[in-house]
Design a protein around this motif. Structure first.
Motif, PDB file in Angstrom:
ATOM      1  N   VAL A 265      15.062 -56.066  -6.761  1.00  0.00           N
ATOM      2  CA  VAL A 265      13.651 -55.703  -6.906  1.00  0.00           C
ATOM      3  C   VAL A 265      13.402 -55.529  -8.403  1.00  0.00           C
ATOM      4  N   GLU A 266      12.472 -56.305  -8.932  1.00  0.00           N
ATOM      5  CA  GLU A 266      12.206 -56.304 -10.366  1.00  0.00           C
ATOM      6  C   GLU A 266      11.616 -54.967 -10.815  1.00  0.00           C
TER       7      GLU A 266
ATOM      8  N   SER B 274       8.133 -57.726  -6.936  1.00  0.00           N
ATOM      9  CA  SER B 274       8.743 -59.017  -7.233  1.00  0.00           C
ATOM     10  C   SER B 274      10.239 -58.912  -7.017  1.00  0.00           C
ATOM     11  N   VAL B 275      10.820 -59.999  -6.526  1.00  0.00           N
ATOM     12  CA  VAL B 275      12.266 -60.062  -6.358  1.00  0.00           C
ATOM     13  C   VAL B 275      12.777 -61.114  -7.346  1.00  0.00           C
TER      14      VAL B 275
ATOM     15  N   ASP C 226      16.374 -62.984  -9.402  1.00  0.00           N
ATOM     16  CA  ASP C 226      17.819 -63.210  -9.492  1.00  0.00           C
ATOM     17  C   ASP C 226      18.218 -63.387 -10.950  1.00  0.00           C
TER      18      ASP C 226
ATOM     19  N   SER D  85      11.399 -65.093 -10.753  1.00  0.00           N
ATOM     20  CA  SER D  85      10.862 -63.985  -9.954  1.00  0.00           C
ATOM     21  C   SER D  85       9.884 -64.534  -8.938  1.00  0.00           C
TER      22      SER D  85
ATOM     23  N   GLU E 272      13.528 -50.029  -7.160  1.00  0.00           N
ATOM     24  CA  GLU E 272      13.592 -51.025  -8.222  1.00  0.00           C
ATOM     25  C   GLU E 272      15.033 -51.150  -8.722  1.00  0.00           C
TER      26      GLU E 272
END
Length: 149
Positions: free
Chosen positions: A63-64, A79-80, A82, A86, A101
């Motif tokens: 989770v950003e 936003s997710v 990696d 995003s 987060e």
């Protein structure tokens, strides 16, 4: 002679019936599982090749930070990521207790008009309990941190 051809004919009938039963059972299994198979995608994979709006799949990542916002009612947006890309997520429901987060999450839903519309959210407290696909996606982007023992 007639007895041998009768046995041969009976054997062919049994084999044909078994093959037909196999085809029918395979078709029924496939039909039953059509909604049960959800492919996993990382945010980078979604950015590179967006799935169709009708496809149900799983997304996973972190989770950003700074992206978690609560809307009206139970709607939550975040936003997710990696580390490489995003993806905005919308979820209407109650989030799991461990959801926060910079923590791992996996969501199930559809990607419609550039937003992942989640129907289910699972939270993971740290990388120790994260699904293998999420860990692999984070490692690929160089974001994964080894859990401390």
């Amino acid at each position: 002679m007639a007895l041998k051809s009768l046995k041969k004919q009976r054997r062919i009938q049994v084999i044909a019936l078994a093959a037909l039963a196999l085809v029918i059972s395979t078709a029924m299994i496939g039909y039953a599982m059509r909604d049960g198979i959800n492919f996993f995608r990382s945010p980078s994979q979604i950015a590179e090749e967006p799935p169709s709006p009708t496809e149900v799949f799983r997304i996973g990542g972190l989770v950003e930070e700074g992206s978690l916002m609560r809307g009206q009612g139970q709607e939550i947006t975040f936003s997710v990521t990696d580390g490489g890309a995003s993806v905005p997520v919308v979820f209407a429901g109650v989030l799991p207790d461990l959801f926060a987060e910079n923590q791992g999450m996996v969501g199930t839903g559809r990607y419609v008009d550039g937003v992942f519309q989640a129907t289910e959210i699972l939270a993971k407290h740290d990388e120790t309990y994260m699904p293998k696909e999420v860990v692999d996606a984070l490692k690929e982007q160089g974001v994964y941190k080894e859990p401390e023992s």
